[in-house]
Motif scaffolding. Structure first.
Motif, PDB file in Angstrom:
ATOM      1  N   ALA A   1     -21.749   0.222 -76.993  1.00  0.00           N
ATOM      2  CA  ALA A   1     -23.081   0.248 -76.365  1.00  0.00           C
ATOM      3  C   ALA A   1     -22.988   0.724 -74.922  1.00  0.00           C
ATOM      4  O   ALA A   1     -23.819   1.514 -74.455  1.00  0.00           O
ATOM      5  N   PHE A   2     -21.952   0.259 -74.204  1.00  0.00           N
ATOM      6  CA  PHE A   2     -21.778   0.714 -72.821  1.00  0.00           C
ATOM      7  C   PHE A   2     -21.397   2.195 -72.782  1.00  0.00           C
ATOM      8  O   PHE A   2     -21.859   2.931 -71.902  1.00  0.00           O
ATOM      9  N   GLU A   3     -20.540   2.615 -73.706  1.00  0.00           N
ATOM     10  CA  GLU A   3     -20.114   4.017 -73.702  1.00  0.00           C
ATOM     11  C   GLU A   3     -21.301   4.954 -73.947  1.00  0.00           C
ATOM     12  O   GLU A   3     -21.303   6.090 -73.484  1.00  0.00           O
TER      13      GLU A   3
ATOM     14  N   GLY B   1     -25.193   8.609 -71.577  1.00  0.00           N
ATOM     15  CA  GLY B   1     -26.099   9.627 -72.105  1.00  0.00           C
ATOM     16  C   GLY B   1     -27.526   9.136 -72.241  1.00  0.00           C
ATOM     17  O   GLY B   1     -28.454   9.947 -72.320  1.00  0.00           O
ATOM     18  N   ALA B   2     -27.706   7.812 -72.266  1.00  0.00           N
ATOM     19  CA  ALA B   2     -29.019   7.256 -72.596  1.00  0.00           C
ATOM     20  C   ALA B   2     -29.892   6.982 -71.374  1.00  0.00           C
ATOM     21  O   ALA B   2     -31.120   6.951 -71.484  1.00  0.00           O
TER      22      ALA B   2
ATOM     23  N   ARG C   1     -25.720   8.652 -62.259  1.00  0.00           N
ATOM     24  CA  ARG C   1     -25.105   9.836 -61.654  1.00  0.00           C
ATOM     25  C   ARG C   1     -23.579   9.800 -61.806  1.00  0.00           C
ATOM     26  O   ARG C   1     -22.900  10.804 -61.602  1.00  0.00           O
ATOM     27  N   PHE C   2     -23.059   8.630 -62.113  1.00  0.00           N
ATOM     28  CA  PHE C   2     -21.614   8.451 -62.271  1.00  0.00           C
ATOM     29  C   PHE C   2     -21.423   7.300 -63.234  1.00  0.00           C
ATOM     30  O   PHE C   2     -22.143   6.300 -63.167  1.00  0.00           O
ATOM     31  N   TRP C   3     -20.432   7.451 -64.119  1.00  0.00           N
ATOM     32  CA  TRP C   3     -20.229   6.387 -65.119  1.00  0.00           C
ATOM     33  C   TRP C   3     -18.780   6.355 -65.558  1.00  0.00           C
ATOM     34  O   TRP C   3     -18.250   7.356 -66.043  1.00  0.00           O
ATOM     35  N   GLU C   4     -18.132   5.224 -65.336  1.00  0.00           N
ATOM     36  CA  GLU C   4     -16.831   4.944 -65.952  1.00  0.00           C
ATOM     37  C   GLU C   4     -16.913   3.541 -66.514  1.00  0.00           C
ATOM     38  O   GLU C   4     -17.434   2.634 -65.854  1.00  0.00           O
TER      39      GLU C   4
ATOM     40  N   LEU D   1     -31.283  -0.975 -64.587  1.00  0.00           N
ATOM     41  CA  LEU D   1     -31.156  -2.367 -65.056  1.00  0.00           C
ATOM     42  C   LEU D   1     -32.246  -2.711 -66.068  1.00  0.00           C
ATOM     43  O   LEU D   1     -32.011  -3.479 -66.998  1.00  0.00           O
ATOM     44  N   ASP D   2     -33.433  -2.129 -65.867  1.00  0.00           N
ATOM     45  CA  ASP D   2     -34.562  -2.428 -66.749  1.00  0.00           C
ATOM     46  C   ASP D   2     -34.582  -1.554 -68.001  1.00  0.00           C
ATOM     47  O   ASP D   2     -35.395  -1.793 -68.901  1.00  0.00           O
ATOM     48  N   HIS D   3     -33.745  -0.542 -68.059  1.00  0.00           N
ATOM     49  CA  HIS D   3     -33.781   0.386 -69.193  1.00  0.00           C
ATOM     50  C   HIS D   3     -33.456  -0.367 -70.493  1.00  0.00           C
ATOM     51  O   HIS D   3     -32.524  -1.173 -70.528  1.00  0.00           O
ATOM     52  N   PRO D   4     -34.219  -0.122 -71.555  1.00  0.00           N
ATOM     53  CA  PRO D   4     -33.982  -0.860 -72.806  1.00  0.00           C
ATOM     54  C   PRO D   4     -32.535  -0.755 -73.300  1.00  0.00           C
ATOM     55  O   PRO D   4     -32.001  -1.746 -73.827  1.00  0.00           O
ATOM     56  N   ALA D   5     -31.896   0.388 -73.128  1.00  0.00           N
ATOM     57  CA  ALA D   5     -30.522   0.535 -73.607  1.00  0.00           C
ATOM     58  C   ALA D   5     -29.571  -0.352 -72.793  1.00  0.00           C
ATOM     59  O   ALA D   5     -28.633  -0.943 -73.342  1.00  0.00           O
ATOM     60  N   HIS D   6     -29.827  -0.445 -71.467  1.00  0.00           N
ATOM     61  CA  HIS D   6     -29.003  -1.346 -70.651  1.00  0.00           C
ATOM     62  C   HIS D   6     -29.272  -2.798 -70.998  1.00  0.00           C
ATOM     63  O   HIS D   6     -28.337  -3.602 -71.129  1.00  0.00           O
TER      64      HIS D   6
END
Lengths: 97, 97
Positions: free
Chosen positions: B27-29, B33-34, B39-42, B72-77
């Motif tokens: 889900a985190f990976e 894309g979601a 702007r940056f993601w590891e 933080l509010d995004h449904p995927a997060h």
């Protein structure tokens, strides 16, 4: 490359403007120039007021596991960590990227 | 830009290959894309065996405080965080850079 993240929590009753804290932050700010193994360096105060927020962060990167160990063993790093041990605790995570 | 760091600790007795954990990592990976604000993601498993090491890390960046809140509010997060709440605790630090 290995990312080395550290989140620090000030001990109960310790303020950000405590002279020991200010000196500890300065010691971290100087590490980037002092430790040749560092390929990436950010250190800063947290700005979130969420209850799970820690107080200060180091976000760094080194070439490999050997470089990370040299960084940890570097006298400038050991001195800075000893300063912080007087007024804070911390947790870490290291990961390859 | 604001850096958003999160260090996760698996609850006592929870293994990295627990199906809930594997699903949580996936889900985190997928978040990169979601969520357009990122702007940056590891995100990765910790490789240190030091006692102060947490288990999993997210190292991300967004444009500003409003973008961080949208992330933080995004449904995927929110869905990923709900998954992790079942088997882990975490601490964060956010800082401008």
């Amino acid at each position: 490359m290995i990312r080395h993240l550290v989140l620090f929590k000030l001990n109960e009753g310790v303020d950000r403007d405590d002279p020991r804290v200010l000196a500890g932050v300065e010691a971290f700010e100087r590490l980037d120039g002092a430790v040749p193994e560092l390929r990436f360096w950010e250190c800063a105060w947290n700005i979130s007021d969420r209850p799970i927020a820690y107080d200060f962060a180091v976000n760094s990167a080194v070439e490999d596991a050997e470089a990370l160990q040299r960084y940890l063993d570097h006298p400038a790093h050991r001195a800075a960590a000893a300063q912080w041990r007087e007024f804070a605790t911390w947790v870490i995570a290291d990961y390859p990227f």
